[in-house]
Enzyme design. Structure first.
Site, PDB file in Angstrom:
ATOM      1  CD  GLU A 273       4.935   1.193  -4.305  1.00 35.23           C
ATOM      2  OE1 GLU A 273       5.164   0.682  -3.011  1.00 35.23           O
ATOM      3  OE2 GLU A 273       4.650   2.270  -4.466  1.00 35.23           O
ATOM      4  NE  ARG A 351       3.062   7.965   3.230  1.00 34.16           N
ATOM      5  CZ  ARG A 351       4.308   8.511   3.456  1.00 34.16           C
ATOM      6  NH1 ARG A 351       4.586   9.778   3.250  1.00 34.16           N
ATOM      7  NH2 ARG A 351       5.071   7.650   3.623  1.00 34.16           N
ATOM      8  CB  ALA A 552       7.892   6.186   0.540  1.00 33.74           C
ATOM      9  CD  GLU A 754       5.852  10.227  -2.363  1.00 34.88           C
ATOM     10  OE1 GLU A 754       4.849   9.227  -2.960  1.00 34.88           O
ATOM     11  OE2 GLU A 754       6.634  10.189  -1.388  1.00 34.88           O
TER      12      GLU A 754
END
Length: 812
Positions: A273, A351, A552, A754
């Site tokens: 990323e 998160r 995400a 995820e």
């Protein structure tokens, strides 16, 4: 325009029911009934578009692309210290080495010596003075061959003034180290009062290890210079737009001069990323300097030492509860080893706090992050993005309460689940409005025969002196959306050619997860064509600009909706044209299995497209989508950061050898919520793969830094990812059929990238259950992660010692 969304997005069983509706009902709504007959290209188990290429070696990755004539190769000169100042740098011998074309240092960068993804300009491309972690890049060598460049790097003479490094969270905390980013606090209720009022309370800590991404294709970039300022970069990246912008900043040129392209990655898991920025920028810098193509490909050891990992955490917790196992208050501190720069540590630690509740309602809660700066590589995104670490803290609370009260951990979990219409506010003040966790857990408890097996295991453990077995059922509630609201957008470009074939491009990247196929299915469904009529093309910043990272778990949600919007624009034009040509209302026109019908008239899709072209109807469209309903105010710790939640649960059974600490996973049962799965075959693979990757993180994958800040587990010889023999002996995976996503996502599907990783938390708790059997389940083993055989053996010995001590004292 024909609107088929209500048909396409219903569960399969509802679509089937409507197909068999009585004829009278069909007559009452002829248009809608015809729409229900349409065969959806979505929700079908179509193989991955590159599956056959993966197994035959035909799939092209960056290193497989034909190299332009004269391609040079770049390698990195790395520091030998974790924290130091460079007092001298002598590169004369490097420049004189055979095959060397150029040597680059920070002084050769025409723009900014910065590759930070945060925009804070705090992550240098090449260190010029201060060394902040071991193996930090100092210079780059460009050679005629990769071997020549790599050998030349070894000729550098570097002198340092050492500075004591801060390697662990404990060291950083003791030294009063600064945070790499602003900490977050979530709070609801009066935590201090609730703790004091609780009839029982306890306080402890848990260490959670990091994880290396270990993508099969390592970091790589190939830069090809063009005329003027132009440069094209082929990069193995999840975020082409970020590569584009950072390359432009390093070179000091506009973003429009940089084109980044990626057809596929050989795995990424979050490690591509931001971590590809270094390699792409240096390749582009060298390519423009030399006027020839340049490739940068580090070897596995250097890749592992340079790039960031999953964040490891030290979790301090205090919990107040009652004799029935109901939690009344929780006070949590998540301290993270972030590395030398922020990278994505801010949103990752945020998160973690967002998931410190998992599926459980805390009447009073306070959760705080401590993102410590350390002299290690900057930790970064990894599948789950802090959520898995947050959930581990939540599940440890449950385990502590269960052992303290003598209750079955599953009963404690169920007593603390979020409610429906009550007890449904998260620590960040978002209401849980789509709660199905109790239904999933109840069904899995029944189908896996959890109660019967748990009783049988206890009986077996009482008879077995050496091999002990454990069983655990853990749930998952994972929020879907980027918490940085502006990333929740996507664009797509769709062309329909005169022969009726379709060209598709969007901002999502393919890393093996099947995104390209899913989005192609969405477009094929809109036009009612076979998926083979939709051409899947490489992601490129030259076609779709300003894209978000494919991360995400939002790839299908965002890009699928954007592509659907583009296809619908073209479809609306085609239907409008045909309505005029055939003098029929648009509502009477139906696309169905390659044909276009209205009453007793029909024509092929190809014929329609050719006729529209001859009538000068535009057959190209851009689509755009932004996620609705979400908002987040970080300063107040309040908002609605997630569009919806993905749920699941897993039951894991393990067997441990109490003489060695070795263990194996005997059986796993998973029930996971994919909504209306866009592609059940691909989603099943994501569930299985995510679980095994999570299992590796929690059991065998250990990152070990020495006191000097050097990563010692930087190759397959010392870093142990799961192999085929580590898989569960019995592996049952089922989809939860709950009627689809309540939110209008593409096809009413749910994200699946995820959430399955966190199902593997059940393995850790099954190991804990097995260890606890040595003391008749009276004490919480408090296993840190990864729970390697060594850690399990230590826990076994500690449990035996505690049991012996209490027998000696006559407490049993």
């Amino acid at each position: 325009m024909v609107d088929r969304s209500s048909s396409d997005e219903r569960p399969p069983r509802e679509r089937e029911a409507r197909r068999t509706a009585p004829a009278a009902a069909k007559d009452a709504s002829s248009r809608k009934s015809r729409e229900r007959l349409v065969t959806s290209r979505m929700h079908r188990p179509i193989p991955h578009d590159s599956a056959h290429k993966h197994v035959t070696g035909e799939a092209l990755y960056v290193d497989d692309l034909p190299e332009p004539a004269g391609t040079a190769h770049l390698y990195l000169g790395l520091s030998d210290r974790a924290h130091a100042r460079i007092t001298s740098l002598d590169l004369d011998a490097v420049r004189a080495s055979a095959g060397v074309l150029a040597v680059l240092t920070a002084a050769d960068i025409p723009g900014m010596n910065d590759m930070s993804s945060t925009g804070r300009h705090d992550e240098v491309l090449l260190a010029a003075d201060l060394i902040s972690y071991h193996r930090q890049p100092i210079f780059a060598v460009v050679g005629e061959t990769r071997d020549a460049a790599r050998r030349a790097c070894l000729a550098a003479k570097v002198s340092y003034e050492d500075i004591p490094p801060l390697v662990t969270v404990e060291e950083a905390r003791s030294a009063g180290a600064d945070f790499v980013t602003e900490p977050l606090k979530l709070e609801r209720g009066d935590v201090t009062a609730a703790l004091n009022a609780s009839s029982r309370r306890l306080k402890c800590s848990m260490r959670v290890g990091g994880q290396e991404h270990f993508y099969l294709e390592g970091q790589i970039a190939l830069a090809v210079p063009g005329e003027d300022n132009d440069v094209t970069v082929h990069s193995s990246t999840q975020h082409p737009s970020e590569i584009q912008h950072i390359v432009s900043h390093v070179l000091g040129i506009p973003s429009h001069a940089v084109t980044v392209e990626v057809r596929r990655m050989g795995g990424a898991f979050g490690g591509k990323e931001t971590q590809g920025n270094l390699f792409a920028c240096l390749a582009a810098l060298a390519a423009k300097k030399l006027g020839r193509a340049v490739k940068c490909r580090p070897d596995r050891d250097d890749d592992m030492t340079i790039t960031g990992k999953r964040h490891d955490f030290l979790i301090d917790y205090e919990v107040g509860f009652d004799d029935h196992g109901v939690i009344h208050a929780a006070d949590l501190v998540y301290a993270a080893r972030c590395g030398f720069s922020p990278d994505l540590s801010g949103p990752v630690t945020d998160r973690a706090l967002f998931h410190a509740d998992n599926c459980y309602f805390y009447p009073s809660v306070r959760a705080r992050s401590e993102p410590f700066r350390t002299n290690t590589c900057s930790n970064t995104a990894f599948r789950g993005f802090g959520g898995p670490q947050g959930m581990l803290g939540a599940e440890r609370l449950i385990e502590e309460v269960a052992f303290a009260t003598g209750l079955d951990p599953l009963d404690v979990r169920k007593r603390n689940f979020y409610g429906i219409g009550e007890r449904d506010v998260t620590p960040y003040h978002q209401r849980v409005e789509d709660n199905i966790v109790a239904e999933i857990v109840e069904r899995l408890e029944r189908t896996s025969r959890y109660r019967e097996r748990r009783q049988a295991l206890r009986s077996a453990n009482a008879r077995s002196r050496i091999v002990k077995r454990g069983l655990a059922l853990t749930p998952v509630k994972f929020g879907i959306s980027f918490t940085a609201t502006w990333f929740n957008q996507a664009g797509a470009l769709v062309h329909v050619y005169k022969d009726g074939s379709v060209h598709l491009n969007h901002g999502g990247t393919e890393m093996g997860q099947g995104l390209y196929m899913k989005v192609a299915q969405v477009v094929a469904d809109e036009f009612q064509l076979g998926v083979d009529r939709v051409k899947i093309t490489a992601t490129t910043t030259g076609k779709v600009p300003n894209t978000s990272a494919t991360a995400a778990s939002s790839g299908s949600d965002l890009n699928g909706m954007a592509a659907q919007a583009a296809a619908r624009v073209i479809k609306e034009r085609l239907i409008g044209f045909l309505a005029e040509e055939w003098s029929v209302p648009t509502r009477e026109i139906l696309l169905e299995q390659g044909l276009v019908r209205a009453g007793n008239k029909s024509m092929t899709f190809e014929e329609l497209v050719h006729a529209a072209y001859m009538a000068r109807i535009q057959l190209s469209a851009a689509g755009f989508y932004k996620t609705p309903k979400i908002h987040w105010d970080r300063k107040s710790g309040r908002g609605h950061p997630f569009y919806y939640f993905a749920y699941g649960a897993a039951v894991s059974e393990v067997a441990i050898d109490t003489l060695t600490g070795e263990y194996r996973v005997e059986r796993v049962d998973i029930l996971h919520d994919c909504g209306n799965s866009l592609n059940p075959a691909i989603d099943r693979g994501q569930i299985e793969g995510g679980f095994v990757q999570g299992m590796g993180w929690l059991t065998t994958e250990e990152l070990w830094f020495d006191k000097e800040g050097r990563l010692r587990t930087h190759a397959p010889s010392t870093y142990k990812i799961p192999v085929a023999s580590d898989r569960p002996r019995v592996f049952n995976v089922e989809f939860f059929d709950g009627g689809g996503n309540r939110e209008p996502t593409v096809g009413r599907s749910k994200a699946v990238g995820e959430p399955p990783l966190m199902l593997a938390i059940s393995v850790l708790h099954a190991l804990s259950d097995a260890v606890a059997s040595l003391a008749d389940y009276r004490y919480c083993p408090r296993l840190d992660t990864p729970a390697t055989p060594e850690r399990v053996l230590f826990a076994v010995e500690e449990m035996r010692a505690r049991a012996a001590e209490h027998r000696h004292e006559g407490k049993w």
